[in-house]
Design a protein around this motif. Structure first.
Motif, PDB file in Angstrom:
ATOM      1  N   ARG A   1       5.125  -2.061 -11.145  1.00 35.61           N
ATOM      2  CA  ARG A   1       3.844  -2.692 -11.458  1.00 35.61           C
ATOM      3  C   ARG A   1       3.145  -3.210 -10.194  1.00 35.61           C
ATOM      4  O   ARG A   1       1.926  -3.291 -10.141  1.00 35.61           O
ATOM      5  N   TYR A   2       3.922  -3.563  -9.188  1.00 32.75           N
ATOM      6  CA  TYR A   2       3.376  -4.193  -7.979  1.00 32.75           C
ATOM      7  C   TYR A   2       3.399  -3.292  -6.746  1.00 32.75           C
ATOM      8  O   TYR A   2       2.787  -3.638  -5.728  1.00 32.75           O
ATOM      9  N   TRP A   3       4.092  -2.160  -6.823  1.00 31.23           N
ATOM     10  CA  TRP A   3       4.424  -1.411  -5.616  1.00 31.23           C
ATOM     11  C   TRP A   3       3.199  -0.965  -4.820  1.00 31.23           C
ATOM     12  O   TRP A   3       3.130  -1.163  -3.602  1.00 31.23           O
ATOM     13  N   ALA A   4       2.226  -0.390  -5.475  1.00 30.78           N
ATOM     14  CA  ALA A   4       1.061   0.130  -4.747  1.00 30.78           C
ATOM     15  C   ALA A   4       0.321  -0.998  -4.029  1.00 30.78           C
ATOM     16  O   ALA A   4       0.020  -0.893  -2.821  1.00 30.78           O
ATOM     17  N   ASP A   5       0.027  -2.080  -4.738  1.00 31.07           N
ATOM     18  CA  ASP A   5      -0.677  -3.202  -4.109  1.00 31.07           C
ATOM     19  C   ASP A   5       0.168  -3.821  -3.000  1.00 31.07           C
ATOM     20  O   ASP A   5      -0.356  -4.240  -1.963  1.00 31.07           O
ATOM     21  N   PHE A   6       1.464  -3.862  -3.207  1.00 33.59           N
ATOM     22  CA  PHE A   6       2.353  -4.471  -2.218  1.00 33.59           C
ATOM     23  C   PHE A   6       2.343  -3.680  -0.907  1.00 33.59           C
ATOM     24  O   PHE A   6       2.265  -4.263   0.179  1.00 33.59           O
ATOM     25  N   THR A   7       2.419  -2.362  -1.006  1.00 35.99           N
ATOM     26  CA  THR A   7       2.430  -1.553   0.221  1.00 35.99           C
ATOM     27  C   THR A   7       1.139  -1.740   1.008  1.00 35.99           C
ATOM     28  O   THR A   7       1.161  -1.792   2.247  1.00 35.99           O
ATOM     29  N   ARG A   8       0.033  -1.869   0.300  1.00 36.46           N
ATOM     30  CA  ARG A   8      -1.247  -2.078   0.994  1.00 36.46           C
ATOM     31  C   ARG A   8      -1.316  -3.476   1.609  1.00 36.46           C
ATOM     32  O   ARG A   8      -1.797  -3.654   2.724  1.00 36.46           O
ATOM     33  N   ALA A   9      -0.803  -4.473   0.876  1.00 38.05           N
ATOM     34  CA  ALA A   9      -0.867  -5.847   1.364  1.00 38.05           C
ATOM     35  C   ALA A   9      -0.064  -6.023   2.649  1.00 38.05           C
ATOM     36  O   ALA A   9      -0.489  -6.749   3.560  1.00 38.05           O
ATOM     37  N   ILE A  10       1.079  -5.361   2.747  1.00 36.85           N
ATOM     38  CA  ILE A  10       1.917  -5.538   3.943  1.00 36.85           C
ATOM     39  C   ILE A  10       1.515  -4.595   5.072  1.00 36.85           C
ATOM     40  O   ILE A  10       2.161  -4.569   6.127  1.00 36.85           O
ATOM     41  N   GLY A  11       0.450  -3.814   4.833  1.00 38.59           N
ATOM     42  CA  GLY A  11      -0.040  -2.925   5.891  1.00 38.59           C
ATOM     43  C   GLY A  11       0.742  -1.642   6.036  1.00 38.59           C
ATOM     44  O   GLY A  11       0.671  -0.990   7.093  1.00 38.59           O
ATOM     45  N   ARG A  12       1.451  -1.223   4.988  1.00 45.37           N
ATOM     46  CA  ARG A  12       2.220   0.024   5.023  1.00 45.37           C
ATOM     47  C   ARG A  12       1.892   0.882   3.801  1.00 45.37           C
ATOM     48  O   ARG A  12       2.763   1.203   2.988  1.00 45.37           O
ATOM     49  N   PRO A  13       0.614   1.294   3.649  1.00 42.49           N
ATOM     50  CA  PRO A  13       0.220   2.036   2.443  1.00 42.49           C
ATOM     51  C   PRO A  13       0.944   3.369   2.293  1.00 42.49           C
ATOM     52  O   PRO A  13       1.073   3.888   1.178  1.00 42.49           O
ATOM     53  N   GLY A  14       1.422   3.913   3.385  1.00 39.68           N
ATOM     54  CA  GLY A  14       2.128   5.188   3.292  1.00 39.68           C
ATOM     55  C   GLY A  14       3.417   5.113   2.501  1.00 39.68           C
ATOM     56  O   GLY A  14       3.899   6.140   1.994  1.00 39.68           O
ATOM     57  N   LEU A  15       3.971   3.922   2.376  1.00 39.52           N
ATOM     58  CA  LEU A  15       5.211   3.772   1.606  1.00 39.52           C
ATOM     59  C   LEU A  15       5.005   4.071   0.125  1.00 39.52           C
ATOM     60  O   LEU A  15       5.947   4.469  -0.572  1.00 39.52           O
ATOM     61  N   GLU A  16       3.769   3.902  -0.359  1.00 38.35           N
ATOM     62  CA  GLU A  16       3.503   4.110  -1.788  1.00 38.35           C
ATOM     63  C   GLU A  16       3.832   5.531  -2.215  1.00 38.35           C
ATOM     64  O   GLU A  16       4.407   5.761  -3.288  1.00 38.35           O
ATOM     65  N   THR A  17       3.484   6.494  -1.383  1.00 39.18           N
ATOM     66  CA  THR A  17       3.671   7.902  -1.756  1.00 39.18           C
ATOM     67  C   THR A  17       4.885   8.542  -1.095  1.00 39.18           C
ATOM     68  O   THR A  17       5.152   9.730  -1.312  1.00 39.18           O
ATOM     69  N   ASP A  18       5.608   7.774  -0.305  1.00 36.74           N
ATOM     70  CA  ASP A  18       6.851   8.283   0.285  1.00 36.74           C
ATOM     71  C   ASP A  18       7.820   8.586  -0.857  1.00 36.74           C
ATOM     72  O   ASP A  18       8.126   7.722  -1.677  1.00 36.74           O
ATOM     73  N   ALA A  19       8.289   9.802  -0.933  1.00 32.78           N
ATOM     74  CA  ALA A  19       9.124  10.229  -2.060  1.00 32.78           C
ATOM     75  C   ALA A  19      10.382   9.381  -2.204  1.00 32.78           C
ATOM     76  O   ALA A  19      10.906   9.217  -3.315  1.00 32.78           O
ATOM     77  N   ARG A  20      10.855   8.826  -1.116  1.00 35.48           N
ATOM     78  CA  ARG A  20      12.071   8.015  -1.173  1.00 35.48           C
ATOM     79  C   ARG A  20      11.831   6.693  -1.918  1.00 35.48           C
ATOM     80  O   ARG A  20      12.785   6.084  -2.425  1.00 35.48           O
ATOM     81  N   PHE A  21      10.557   6.252  -1.994  1.00 33.75           N
ATOM     82  CA  PHE A  21      10.259   4.916  -2.501  1.00 33.75           C
ATOM     83  C   PHE A  21       9.209   4.903  -3.615  1.00 33.75           C
ATOM     84  O   PHE A  21       8.762   3.837  -4.039  1.00 33.75           O
ATOM     85  N   ALA A  22       8.826   6.048  -4.112  1.00 36.24           N
ATOM     86  CA  ALA A  22       7.682   6.134  -5.025  1.00 36.24           C
ATOM     87  C   ALA A  22       7.948   5.507  -6.392  1.00 36.24           C
ATOM     88  O   ALA A  22       7.013   5.074  -7.071  1.00 36.24           O
ATOM     89  N   THR A  23       9.197   5.451  -6.818  1.00 36.82           N
ATOM     90  CA  THR A  23       9.531   4.867  -8.120  1.00 36.82           C
ATOM     91  C   THR A  23      10.670   3.862  -7.949  1.00 36.82           C
ATOM     92  O   THR A  23      11.353   3.837  -6.915  1.00 36.82           O
ATOM     93  N   MET A  24      10.889   3.079  -8.993  1.00 38.75           N
ATOM     94  CA  MET A  24      11.962   2.105  -8.942  1.00 38.75           C
ATOM     95  C   MET A  24      13.306   2.794  -8.713  1.00 38.75           C
ATOM     96  O   MET A  24      14.127   2.335  -7.915  1.00 38.75           O
ATOM     97  N   GLY A  25      13.537   3.892  -9.411  1.00 45.74           N
ATOM     98  CA  GLY A  25      14.789   4.615  -9.251  1.00 45.74           C
ATOM     99  C   GLY A  25      14.958   5.161  -7.846  1.00 45.74           C
ATOM    100  O   GLY A  25      16.050   5.095  -7.267  1.00 45.74           O
TER     101      GLY A  25
END
Length: 396
Positions: A258-282
């Motif tokens: 629920r928070y991941w996309a906004d969180f990656t942008r807030a910390i200045g690392r928007p690329g983490l949102e779509t990084d396949a290693r981190f895209a979902t909780m699993g």
């Protein structure tokens, strides 16, 4: 303004912390608490600062924390005249609290059967180490043993650590809280059904209840919650991180997607949102070590105050600071809610005390009196409450 337990009289025959805190909690809510002490020094908690080798003109923090809002009655309970005083006091009281080893009260004629025979409505409360039943029910216990027996020492710390102690008398404090809880339930039961009863609370029972969720997991799933290393937390958004000024911040996002996309942008690392290693909780759980390593570096790049501001402005995130206990007196939430209160001590002047953690809007509790001097109220209680004459008092 009235307090919720005004008119309730409690005899407090307890020592150290577990029992005294329970009766102090009742005193905070307005009960009249009479601390029954031996004439030869009283509660050993009075001397704990000296035991620790400290010589100071300051208050005995230990005794003060455990015995505010009480009166002190000093007696030699080995003498029949002293026991008669306790019998007369029990006859006009509502609650009797004790935390001596099993059998001590009975041997002195102060057991539940003896006192309740004189006052059937009396609530008799026992604080013990391991509960009233079983082969170790009579064994002595202190806070350290409550921690050890309850399993919590294997819940704190990281997986490869030995059992970890937790400072501050946590098992004693928790045992006290549940004993006070039991007494309050018994008071309500007496008002509804007209009967007194015996209440028991122990280190073991209280500390196992404190860990109720993990213990339930053991009972239903076959295993308690394991220790988890911070560097491999299953959910990296449910973890704590060191900031650039060596202060820590804790994240508490139990639904991380629920928070991941906004969180990656807030910390200045928007690329983490779509990084396949981190895209979902699993995916993040499977690659938690790598993500935590990244987040460690991110949070280390700025002081905590900046991160607090960034996260407050960047989304609806769930987080807070990690305090040390030394930080609590200055925490604005502690102050605003009076979890720390200032009390004008008659000898030491304005003194900060731990406040009352429960707020009642119409009948709040209060800190009205400091911990008593040894035997401070003996004459007053004997003459005014129990009707003894001065000649009788001088002969005791």
């Amino acid at each position: 303004m009235p307090m919720p337990l005004e008119g309730l009289r409690v005899i407090d025959w307890t020592i150290w912390q577990q029992g005294p805190v329970a009766s102090a909690m009742l005193g905070d809510l307005g009960a009249e608490v009479i601390k029954l002490e031996s004439k030869d020094g009283g509660d050993p908690g009075r001397g704990i600062v000296a035991i620790a080798g400290q010589k100071s003109a300051r208050l005995n923090f230990y005794f003060e924390a455990n015995n505010r809002n009480k009166q002190s009655l000093a007696l030699d309970l080995k003498q029949p005249e002293a026991r008669e005083i306790v019998y007369r006091l029990a006859a006009v009281s509502d609650v009797f609290v004790q935390n001596f080893r099993k059998g001590v009260a009975d041997r002195l004629g102060l057991g539940a059967d003896e006192l309740r025979a004189r006052n059937p409505r009396l609530i008799y409360a026992n604080a013990t180490g391991y509960g009233p039943e079983g082969p170790e029910s009579g064994d002595p216990s202190f806070d350290q043993l409550g921690l050890a027996r309850s399993g919590i020492m294997f819940a704190a710390g990281e997986p490869d650590m030995p059992p970890q102690p937790i400072g501050g008398g946590i098992a004693d404090q928790m045992g006290a809280i549940l004993l006070a809880y039991g007494v309050l339930a018994a008071v309500i039961s007496r008002e509804r059904y007209g009967v007194g009863q015996v209440v028991d609370a122990s280190h073991l029972g209280s500390m196992s209840f404190l860990q109720g969720l993990s213990l339930t997991s053991r009972l239903i799933n076959g295993a308690a919650f394991p220790r988890v290393p911070r560097a491999r937390a299953f959910n990296p958004l449910w973890n704590h991180y060191r900031c650039g000024d060596d202060k820590w911040i804790a994240l508490g996002m139990l639904q991380p997607d629920r928070y991941w996309a906004d969180f990656t942008r807030a910390i200045g690392r928007p690329g983490l949102e779509t990084d396949a290693r981190f895209a979902t909780m699993g995916a993040r759980a499977g690659n938690c070590a790598a993500l935590i390593e990244i987040l460690d570096a991110v949070f280390a790049s700025r002081p905590r105050a900046e991160w607090l501001d960034i996260l407050r402005k960047g989304g609806d995130f769930i987080f807070t600071i990690v305090n040390s206990l030394n930080d609590l007196p200055d925490d604005p939430q502690m102050i605003a809610n009076e979890y720390i209160r200032e009390f004008d001590h008659p000898t030491h002047g304005p003194t900060k005390y731990v406040g009352i953690p429960v707020r009642l809007s119409e009948t709040p509790g209060s800190i009205r009196a400091p911990a008593p001097e040894h035997g401070q109220h003996t004459e007053l209680l004997l003459t005014e409450l129990l009707g003894y004459g001065w000649d009788e008092v001088s002969g005791l």
